[in-house]
Design a protein around this motif. Structure first.
Motif, PDB file in Angstrom:
ATOM      1  N   GLU A  40       0.818  -1.239   0.001  1.00  0.00           N
ATOM      2  CA  GLU A  40      -0.130  -0.015  -0.031  1.00  0.00           C
ATOM      3  C   GLU A  40       0.902   1.179  -0.160  1.00  0.00           C
ATOM      4  O   GLU A  40       1.765   1.441   0.767  1.00  0.00           O
ATOM      5  CB  GLU A  40      -0.893  -0.142   1.425  1.00  0.00           C
ATOM      6  N   ILE A  41       0.616   2.058  -1.090  1.00  0.00           N
ATOM      7  CA  ILE A  41       1.661   3.371  -1.110  1.00  0.00           C
ATOM      8  C   ILE A  41       0.747   4.601  -0.787  1.00  0.00           C
ATOM      9  O   ILE A  41      -0.545   4.882  -1.656  1.00  0.00           O
ATOM     10  CB  ILE A  41       2.172   3.443  -2.265  1.00  0.00           C
ATOM     11  N   ASP A  42       1.120   5.256   0.140  1.00  0.00           N
ATOM     12  CA  ASP A  42       0.319   6.633   0.057  1.00  0.00           C
ATOM     13  C   ASP A  42       1.350   7.667  -0.463  1.00  0.00           C
ATOM     14  O   ASP A  42       2.322   8.159   0.014  1.00  0.00           O
ATOM     15  CB  ASP A  42       0.261   6.838   1.464  1.00  0.00           C
ATOM     16  N   SER A  43       0.912   8.296  -1.708  1.00  0.00           N
ATOM     17  CA  SER A  43       1.827   9.255  -2.183  1.00  0.00           C
ATOM     18  C   SER A  43       0.834   9.970  -3.119  1.00  0.00           C
ATOM     19  O   SER A  43      -0.120   9.876  -3.536  1.00  0.00           O
ATOM     20  CB  SER A  43       2.652   8.158  -3.222  1.00  0.00           C
ATOM     21  N   ALA A  44       1.424  11.254  -3.484  1.00  0.00           N
ATOM     22  CA  ALA A  44       1.010  12.364  -4.285  1.00  0.00           C
ATOM     23  C   ALA A  44       0.774  11.955  -5.809  1.00  0.00           C
ATOM     24  O   ALA A  44       0.335  12.353  -6.831  1.00  0.00           O
ATOM     25  CB  ALA A  44       1.619  13.494  -4.054  1.00  0.00           C
ATOM     26  N   ASP A  45       1.775  10.918  -6.173  1.00  0.00           N
ATOM     27  CA  ASP A  45       2.099  10.297  -7.417  1.00  0.00           C
ATOM     28  C   ASP A  45       1.113   9.754  -8.186  1.00  0.00           C
ATOM     29  O   ASP A  45       0.098   9.063  -7.268  1.00  0.00           O
ATOM     30  CB  ASP A  45       3.406   9.629  -7.640  1.00  0.00           C
ATOM     31  N   GLU A  46       0.891   9.746  -9.300  1.00  0.00           N
ATOM     32  CA  GLU A  46      -0.006   8.980 -10.023  1.00  0.00           C
ATOM     33  C   GLU A  46       0.126   7.499  -9.828  1.00  0.00           C
ATOM     34  O   GLU A  46       1.355   7.161  -9.766  1.00  0.00           O
ATOM     35  CB  GLU A  46      -0.295   9.321 -11.601  1.00  0.00           C
ATOM     36  N   SER A  47      -0.767   6.479 -10.110  1.00  0.00           N
ATOM     37  CA  SER A  47      -0.435   5.080 -10.110  1.00  0.00           C
ATOM     38  C   SER A  47       0.388   4.577 -11.199  1.00  0.00           C
ATOM     39  O   SER A  47       1.272   3.907 -10.759  1.00  0.00           O
ATOM     40  CB  SER A  47      -1.751   4.406 -10.201  1.00  0.00           C
ATOM     41  N   ASP A  48       0.429   5.191 -12.242  1.00  0.00           N
ATOM     42  CA  ASP A  48       1.285   5.097 -13.326  1.00  0.00           C
ATOM     43  C   ASP A  48       2.618   5.082 -12.964  1.00  0.00           C
ATOM     44  O   ASP A  48       3.764   4.283 -13.393  1.00  0.00           O
ATOM     45  CB  ASP A  48       1.010   5.727 -14.693  1.00  0.00           C
ATOM     46  N   ALA A  49       2.960   6.216 -12.367  1.00  0.00           N
ATOM     47  CA  ALA A  49       4.392   6.482 -11.752  1.00  0.00           C
ATOM     48  C   ALA A  49       4.771   5.835 -10.712  1.00  0.00           C
ATOM     49  O   ALA A  49       5.982   5.229 -10.757  1.00  0.00           O
ATOM     50  CB  ALA A  49       4.496   7.956 -11.461  1.00  0.00           C
ATOM     51  N   LEU A  50       4.115   5.323 -10.005  1.00  0.00           N
ATOM     52  CA  LEU A  50       4.170   4.298  -8.915  1.00  0.00           C
ATOM     53  C   LEU A  50       4.604   2.768  -9.437  1.00  0.00           C
ATOM     54  O   LEU A  50       5.469   2.247  -9.126  1.00  0.00           O
ATOM     55  CB  LEU A  50       3.073   4.311  -7.902  1.00  0.00           C
ATOM     56  N   LEU A  51       3.712   2.459 -10.348  1.00  0.00           N
ATOM     57  CA  LEU A  51       3.965   1.322 -11.301  1.00  0.00           C
ATOM     58  C   LEU A  51       5.235   1.437 -11.931  1.00  0.00           C
ATOM     59  O   LEU A  51       5.932   0.151 -11.957  1.00  0.00           O
ATOM     60  CB  LEU A  51       2.875   1.080 -12.218  1.00  0.00           C
ATOM     61  N   ALA A  52       5.719   2.470 -12.480  1.00  0.00           N
ATOM     62  CA  ALA A  52       6.850   2.412 -13.279  1.00  0.00           C
ATOM     63  C   ALA A  52       8.030   2.485 -12.086  1.00  0.00           C
ATOM     64  O   ALA A  52       9.086   1.847 -12.366  1.00  0.00           O
ATOM     65  CB  ALA A  52       7.067   3.956 -13.783  1.00  0.00           C
ATOM     66  N   ALA A  53       8.036   3.057 -11.085  1.00  0.00           N
ATOM     67  CA  ALA A  53       9.009   3.011 -10.186  1.00  0.00           C
ATOM     68  C   ALA A  53       9.152   1.357  -9.532  1.00  0.00           C
ATOM     69  O   ALA A  53      10.211   1.155  -9.234  1.00  0.00           O
ATOM     70  CB  ALA A  53       8.541   3.837  -8.756  1.00  0.00           C
ATOM     71  N   ILE A  54       8.052   1.105  -9.383  1.00  0.00           N
ATOM     72  CA  ILE A  54       8.094  -0.689  -8.931  1.00  0.00           C
ATOM     73  C   ILE A  54       8.762  -1.731  -9.792  1.00  0.00           C
ATOM     74  O   ILE A  54       9.704  -2.197  -9.573  1.00  0.00           O
ATOM     75  CB  ILE A  54       6.707  -1.257  -8.716  1.00  0.00           C
ATOM     76  N   LYS A  55       8.527  -1.216 -11.050  1.00  0.00           N
ATOM     77  CA  LYS A  55       9.243  -1.988 -12.376  1.00  0.00           C
ATOM     78  C   LYS A  55      10.530  -1.673 -12.388  1.00  0.00           C
ATOM     79  O   LYS A  55      11.301  -2.501 -12.783  1.00  0.00           O
ATOM     80  CB  LYS A  55       8.421  -1.434 -13.667  1.00  0.00           C
ATOM     81  N   SER A  56      10.925  -0.352 -12.060  1.00  0.00           N
ATOM     82  CA  SER A  56      12.344  -0.052 -12.235  1.00  0.00           C
ATOM     83  C   SER A  56      13.071  -0.707 -11.024  1.00  0.00           C
ATOM     84  O   SER A  56      14.533  -0.846 -11.150  1.00  0.00           O
ATOM     85  CB  SER A  56      12.490   1.553 -12.255  1.00  0.00           C
ATOM     86  N   ALA A  57      12.341  -1.044  -9.845  1.00  0.00           N
ATOM     87  CA  ALA A  57      13.000  -1.958  -8.929  1.00  0.00           C
ATOM     88  C   ALA A  57      13.188  -3.335  -9.382  1.00  0.00           C
ATOM     89  O   ALA A  57      13.765  -3.991  -8.456  1.00  0.00           O
ATOM     90  CB  ALA A  57      12.266  -1.881  -7.601  1.00  0.00           C
ATOM     91  N   GLY A  58      12.658  -3.803 -10.377  1.00  0.00           N
ATOM     92  CA  GLY A  58      12.617  -5.085 -11.071  1.00  0.00           C
ATOM     93  C   GLY A  58      11.578  -6.047 -10.651  1.00  0.00           C
ATOM     94  O   GLY A  58      11.573  -7.256 -11.095  1.00  0.00           O
ATOM     95  N   PHE A  59      10.408  -5.459 -10.359  1.00  0.00           N
ATOM     96  CA  PHE A  59       9.254  -6.102 -10.259  1.00  0.00           C
ATOM     97  C   PHE A  59       7.798  -5.657 -11.103  1.00  0.00           C
ATOM     98  O   PHE A  59       7.686  -4.564 -11.376  1.00  0.00           O
ATOM     99  CB  PHE A  59       8.854  -5.904  -8.613  1.00  0.00           C
ATOM    100  N   GLU A  60       7.093  -6.659 -11.383  1.00  0.00           N
ATOM    101  CA  GLU A  60       6.051  -6.248 -12.120  1.00  0.00           C
ATOM    102  C   GLU A  60       4.844  -6.053 -10.985  1.00  0.00           C
ATOM    103  O   GLU A  60       5.047  -6.662  -9.842  1.00  0.00           O
ATOM    104  CB  GLU A  60       5.422  -7.354 -13.091  1.00  0.00           C
ATOM    105  N   ALA A  61       3.832  -5.310 -11.309  1.00  0.00           N
ATOM    106  CA  ALA A  61       2.932  -4.961 -10.308  1.00  0.00           C
ATOM    107  C   ALA A  61       1.634  -4.582 -10.798  1.00  0.00           C
ATOM    108  O   ALA A  61       1.509  -4.281 -12.174  1.00  0.00           O
ATOM    109  CB  ALA A  61       3.260  -3.770  -9.506  1.00  0.00           C
ATOM    110  N   ASN A  62       0.497  -5.016 -10.311  1.00  0.00           N
ATOM    111  CA  ASN A  62      -1.031  -4.522 -10.669  1.00  0.00           C
ATOM    112  C   ASN A  62      -1.588  -3.681  -9.699  1.00  0.00           C
ATOM    113  O   ASN A  62      -1.354  -4.051  -8.439  1.00  0.00           O
ATOM    114  CB  ASN A  62      -1.520  -5.776 -11.182  1.00  0.00           C
ATOM    115  N   LEU A  63      -2.273  -2.632  -9.978  1.00  0.00           N
ATOM    116  CA  LEU A  63      -3.000  -1.963  -9.231  1.00  0.00           C
ATOM    117  C   LEU A  63      -4.366  -2.544  -8.743  1.00  0.00           C
ATOM    118  O   LEU A  63      -5.026  -3.308  -9.806  1.00  0.00           O
ATOM    119  CB  LEU A  63      -3.467  -0.591  -9.933  1.00  0.00           C
ATOM    120  N   LEU A  64      -4.465  -2.589  -7.358  1.00  0.00           N
ATOM    121  CA  LEU A  64      -5.812  -3.251  -6.934  1.00  0.00           C
ATOM    122  C   LEU A  64      -6.936  -2.519  -6.822  1.00  0.00           C
ATOM    123  O   LEU A  64      -6.701  -1.286  -6.741  1.00  0.00           O
ATOM    124  CB  LEU A  64      -5.515  -4.033  -5.637  1.00  0.00           C
TER     125      LEU A  64
END
Length: 64
Positions: A40-64
């Protein structure tokens, strides 16, 4: 926002994700649930930006 990260399985995984997300948004707060492989991420960033950050860490993710 809550994301499912299927390959997240340990503290090393969570540390990589946290570092990457906080590089994009230093004020982001992350709460990890390794059992359900969710973060769970509390951020002012949009979900697309957070997904990109997770991906840059080497992980695939899906917004629930």
């Amino acid at each position: 926002m809550t994301f499912h990260v299927p390959e997240m399985s340990c503290g090393h995984c969570t540390a990589k994700i946290e570092t990457s997300v906080q590089a994009a948004d230093p004020t982001a707060l992350l709460i990890f649930d390794l059992d359900s492989r969710q973060v769970e991420i509390d951020s002012a960033d949009e979900s697309d930006a957070l997904l990109a950050a997770i991906k840059s860490a080497g992980f695939e993710a899906n917004l629930l």
